[in-house]
Design a protein around this motif. Structure first.
Motif, short mmCIF file in Angstrom:
data_model
loop_
_atom_site.label_atom_id
_atom_site.label_comp_id
_atom_site.label_asym_id
_atom_site.label_seq_id
_atom_site.Cartn_x
_atom_site.Cartn_y
_atom_site.Cartn_z
N LEU A 211 0.85 -1.19 0.12
CA LEU A 211 -0.08 -0.07 -0.17
C LEU A 211 0.96 1.13 -0.19
N GLY A 212 0.30 2.28 -0.55
CA GLY A 212 0.96 3.73 -0.40
C GLY A 212 0.86 4.18 1.00
N LEU A 213 1.61 5.29 1.28
CA LEU A 213 1.70 5.75 2.50
C LEU A 213 0.62 7.04 2.44
N ASN A 214 0.65 7.54 1.24
CA ASN A 214 -0.25 8.96 1.18
C ASN A 214 -1.61 8.53 0.56
N PRO A 215 -2.70 9.33 0.79
CA PRO A 215 -4.01 9.24 0.00
C PRO A 215 -3.60 9.08 -1.50
N HIS A 216 -4.40 7.95 -1.99
CA HIS A 216 -4.25 7.79 -3.54
C HIS A 216 -2.80 7.34 -3.92
N ALA A 217 -2.21 7.13 -2.95
CA ALA A 217 -0.72 6.51 -3.13
C ALA A 217 0.22 7.89 -3.76
N GLY A 218 -0.42 9.08 -3.08
CA GLY A 218 0.52 9.86 -3.58
C GLY A 218 -0.06 10.79 -4.83
N ASP A 219 -0.69 10.15 -5.75
CA ASP A 219 -1.37 10.88 -6.81
C ASP A 219 -0.10 11.53 -7.80
N GLU A 220 0.71 10.55 -7.89
CA GLU A 220 1.90 11.02 -8.79
C GLU A 220 2.64 12.02 -8.10
N GLY A 221 2.96 12.06 -6.92
CA GLY A 221 3.58 13.06 -6.03
C GLY A 221 3.10 14.38 -5.84
N GLN A 222 1.76 14.29 -6.30
CA GLN A 222 0.87 15.65 -5.68
C GLN A 222 0.44 15.67 -4.29
N ILE A 223 0.38 14.46 -3.72
CA ILE A 223 0.06 14.45 -2.46
C ILE A 223 1.22 13.67 -1.67
N GLY A 224 2.38 14.15 -1.47
CA GLY A 224 3.58 13.21 -0.85
C GLY A 224 4.25 12.63 -1.86
N ASN A 225 5.60 12.47 -1.83
CA ASN A 225 6.41 11.62 -2.64
C ASN A 225 6.90 10.53 -2.36
N GLU A 226 6.77 10.01 -1.18
CA GLU A 226 7.41 8.76 -0.52
C GLU A 226 7.02 7.61 -1.52
N GLU A 227 5.87 7.46 -2.28
CA GLU A 227 5.71 6.26 -3.01
C GLU A 227 6.61 6.31 -4.12
N GLN A 228 6.99 7.58 -4.95
CA GLN A 228 7.81 7.70 -5.98
C GLN A 228 9.27 7.66 -5.83
N THR A 229 9.51 8.15 -4.45
CA THR A 229 11.06 8.11 -4.11
C THR A 229 11.55 6.87 -3.34
N ILE A 230 10.57 6.03 -2.67
CA ILE A 230 10.93 4.98 -1.74
C ILE A 230 10.35 3.67 -2.22
N ILE A 231 9.06 3.81 -2.32
CA ILE A 231 8.27 2.55 -2.29
C ILE A 231 8.19 1.91 -3.56
N LYS A 232 7.98 2.62 -4.75
CA LYS A 232 8.08 2.33 -6.14
C LYS A 232 9.46 1.79 -6.38
N PRO A 233 10.56 2.78 -6.36
CA PRO A 233 11.68 1.97 -6.75
C PRO A 233 12.17 0.68 -5.86
N LEU A 234 11.83 0.49 -5.00
CA LEU A 234 11.96 -0.79 -4.10
C LEU A 234 11.10 -1.78 -4.88
N ILE A 235 9.81 -1.64 -5.18
CA ILE A 235 9.10 -2.59 -5.77
C ILE A 235 9.61 -3.15 -7.21
N ASP A 236 10.15 -2.09 -7.95
CA ASP A 236 10.85 -2.39 -9.35
C ASP A 236 11.89 -3.25 -9.14
N THR A 237 12.73 -3.01 -8.14
CA THR A 237 14.04 -3.95 -7.95
C THR A 237 13.35 -5.24 -7.49
N MET A 238 12.45 -5.47 -6.38
CA MET A 238 12.10 -6.77 -6.19
C MET A 238 11.49 -7.45 -7.47
#
Length: 362
Positions: A211-238
């Motif tokens: 799951l994302g940290l922010n509402p709507h998983a950050g909305d492409e960085g519009q509501i927080g960027n943890e999804e783009q900078t931390i969570i998604k890169p790790l998922i891609d690596t996995m």
């Protein structure tokens, strides 16, 4: 001692003495059929047990008292006396004594587990308001067991029905959650979750949703960027490494659309994000499991329930399921360890399975 998988010795802690834990223990183990599945050892005192036995008088609860775990009675509930003194009991009240003796029960049981005198442990709920003591500086059971058994990290995993939810952060203030979401933490929790699903639940190639940290998983960085900078890169690596890890998903839509049914487990960023849907969907049968430990520890997914304590109305379903699951995970671990310990036998089994699959396809 080598685990007795056919009839394991299960340690049971009291939890807060003024909560519903002891009522539930008496209700569950009044059913003699439970003694066919395990040998229960309740870490309490005869006096406390007799007090609650009068409250739950509609259940016939018999026990034998012991101070020696090498001399257990396999045909009765065993009460391991952790103290002899009188303890003031006030069901439904938050008292110092309720927390003090809950901690004593837990610490004695955990040491017996570490000494391999028990096969697994099921913990009744404690209350953080009276257990934060000098000799117990923990926010809950999970960090206590993590330190007790010397592991670098552990994972809080709750499940019920067809949903398993693990937590990146546990009992921390909401204001601190974002600072605790790091690549290293996520990687550690994911590794524990994957290994747990394989070894403890028998899922060969687990599929995990994050799951994302922010509402709507950050909305492409519009509501927080943890999804783009931390969570998604790790998922891609996995994914690149061959692991079935997907996301990040917006939590509201993920649960509203029942997307969890497509996954073996869900990794939530914080407590309420994962546990509100879990407890809603589990219908009172949820179980809390501490993954990443060398031992098996389960608990019910509810708290001390002071509002109904001492009234003989508490539902034992979740606690009962926690006992069942401790037994089942022990069996699954034993099977997995046996299966993976002998690579020649494993190759033979896989070859036989391949032949069977070919027969089915034919």
């Amino acid at each position: 001692m080598e685990p007795n998988i056919e009839k394991p010795v299960i340690g049971i802690t009291t939890g807060d003495l003024n909560g519903i834990g002891l009522e539930l223990i008496i209700k569950i183990f009044s059913d003699n059929r439970m003694l066919e599945l395990c040998t229960p050892v309740v870490f309490a005192s005869n006096k406390v047990i007799n007090y609650y036995r009068r409250i739950v008088a509609d259940h016939q609860f018999n026990f034998t008292s012991t101070k020696d775990l090498s001399k257990l009675n396999p045909k009765q509930v065993n009460i391991f006396n952790c103290w002899e003194e009188e303890v003031p009991l006030q069901p439904g009240s938050l008292t110092d004594a309720g927390g003090k003796y809950a901690v004593r029960s837990l610490m004695v049981a955990a040491q017996c587990l570490k000494d391999k005198q028990l096969d697994a442990i099921v913990t009744a709920p404690i209350h953080k308001g009276n257990t934060h003591l000098p000799d117990f500086p923990y926010t809950g059971h999970t960090p206590f067991f993590k330190e007790k058994f010397g592991v670098k990290d552990a994972l809080m995993l709750l499940y019920g029905g067809n949903l398993k939810v693990a937590l990146v952060t546990e009992h921390v203030p909401v204001s601190k959650i974002a600072s605790l979401i790091t690549k290293e933490t996520l990687q550690s929790k994911l590794n524990i979750l994957r290994e747990c699903l394989v070894r403890d639940f028998g899922i060969d190639k687990p599929k995990i949703a994050i799951l994302g940290l922010n509402p709507h998983a950050g909305d492409e960085g519009q509501i927080g960027n943890e999804e783009q900078t931390i969570i998604k890169p790790l998922i891609d690596t996995m994914l690149q490494n061959g692991h079935l890890v997907f996301g990040p998903y917006g939590a509201d839509a993920f649960f509203a659309r029942h997307s969890y049914g497509q996954f073996d487990a869900v990794l939530a960023m914080y407590h309420d994000q994962g546990l509100i849907p879990l407890k809603t969907l589990a219908n009172g049968d949820g179980v809390n499991y501490t993954a990443g430990l060398p031992i098996v520890r389960t608990s019910p997914d509810h708290g001390t329930a002071f509002d109904i304590a001492g009234k003989n109305i508490a539902d034992p379903s979740s606690f009962l399921e926690a006992v069942y699951q401790a037994i089942e995970i022990l069996k699954q671990r034993k099977n997995y360890d046996t299966y993976t310990a002998n690579p020649l036998r494993r190759g033979k089994i896989e070859k036989e399975k391949q032949v069977d699959d070919e027969k089915v396809e034919a």
